[in-house]
Design a protein around this motif. Sequence first.
Motif, mmCIF file in Angstrom:
data_model
loop_
_atom_site.group_PDB
_atom_site.id
_atom_site.type_symbol
_atom_site.label_atom_id
_atom_site.label_comp_id
_atom_site.label_asym_id
_atom_site.label_seq_id
_atom_site.Cartn_x
_atom_site.Cartn_y
_atom_site.Cartn_z
ATOM 1 N N ASP A 51 0.709 3.067 2.189
ATOM 2 C CA ASP A 51 0.624 4.201 0.441
ATOM 3 C C ASP A 51 2.718 4.457 0.729
ATOM 4 O O ASP A 51 3.151 4.620 0.051
ATOM 5 C CB ASP A 51 0.185 5.618 0.850
ATOM 6 N N ASP A 54 6.944 0.152 0.703
ATOM 7 C CA ASP A 54 6.949 -0.862 -0.057
ATOM 8 C C ASP A 54 6.185 -1.925 0.480
ATOM 9 O O ASP A 54 5.542 -2.539 -0.527
ATOM 10 C CB ASP A 54 7.743 -0.988 -1.078
ATOM 11 N N SER A 191 -0.549 -9.872 -5.442
ATOM 12 C CA SER A 191 -0.059 -8.874 -5.159
ATOM 13 C C SER A 191 1.270 -8.120 -5.385
ATOM 14 O O SER A 191 1.933 -8.059 -4.389
ATOM 15 C CB SER A 191 -1.338 -7.977 -4.584
ATOM 16 N N GLU A 194 0.490 -2.962 -6.719
ATOM 17 C CA GLU A 194 0.123 -1.500 -7.122
ATOM 18 C C GLU A 194 -1.286 -2.137 -7.662
ATOM 19 O O GLU A 194 -2.077 -1.691 -8.250
ATOM 20 C CB GLU A 194 1.520 -1.014 -8.126
ATOM 21 N N ARG A 195 -1.179 -3.540 -8.411
ATOM 22 C CA ARG A 195 -1.544 -3.984 -8.877
ATOM 23 C C ARG A 195 -2.010 -5.688 -8.513
ATOM 24 O O ARG A 195 -0.957 -6.141 -7.773
ATOM 25 C CB ARG A 195 -1.268 -4.645 -10.288
#
Length: 284
Positions: A51, A54, A191, A194-195
């Motif tokens: 979390d 990045d 990825s 985030e997605r």
Amino acid sequence: MCRWLVYSGTPVLLSDVLYRPVPSLIDQSLRSRMGVETTNGDGFGIGWYTDDIDTPAIVRDTGPAWNNRNLREISDHVRSPLFFAHIRASTGTAVQQTNCHPFRHGRWMWMHNGLIAGFDRLRRDLLLTVDPELFPHIEGTTDSETMFYLALTFGLDEDPPGAVARMAGLVERLGHQIGVEFPVQMTIAASNGERVWVFRYSSRRESRTLFYSTCVESLRALHPDVAWLHRLSADTRIVVSEPLGDLQGAWNELPESSYGVIPAQDGEMLAAFDVHGLTGPGIG
């Protein structure tokens, strides 16, 4: 070829998905049921996001996954909401750490099952197409990593499906020019943390297998007594080269020439995919 797995959803230990199902991805490294090769022992890799950072962490090795003590140790202590796992069967390039998946650039992870037919003859032209600012970051010699950097060149940050379509279209065009009838064979996961985008496509329209998990709410309805299903969020999904475990109704085949997005965008997880651009409405 290779086998791979994507997990996205409620944070879990890597071991919960890598080792616990029977059969698991680790079982598939030794006894694949749906792959071109039964054994996938030419290296492995895992990558995961946390979390507060990045960029993803990447761990790769050249030995087989089934007896790697470090992989077992890591997987029992790393918890993540999003991770990639890949077991490799080389299609001809060297068994070395820089050729193991997943590949990473900045916040992006990428892994691939398949091949570029005639890559030895196409490699120079493909690499010359890579953005000069990205080129120095290519470390290995695989077609898979070349595909990744071509997709980055073609706008992976802004439009992942379009970038992958442009990459595959270029490979097909150059392959046809030198007489390769079916240049592209690919299932791909990418990825940005985030997605996740997953793709299934081949020039022959006979792509390697790829499956995605049934939505958690439907699985709870089918299996109300399975306790671990109640610990997962509604948006939890797994995508695999071949199914894990034996839970009835858990797996759905990704359609030929399609891509999926996790979490789903605008309520649609799947859409048609074509190397000349995206076609048609969402189909899932």
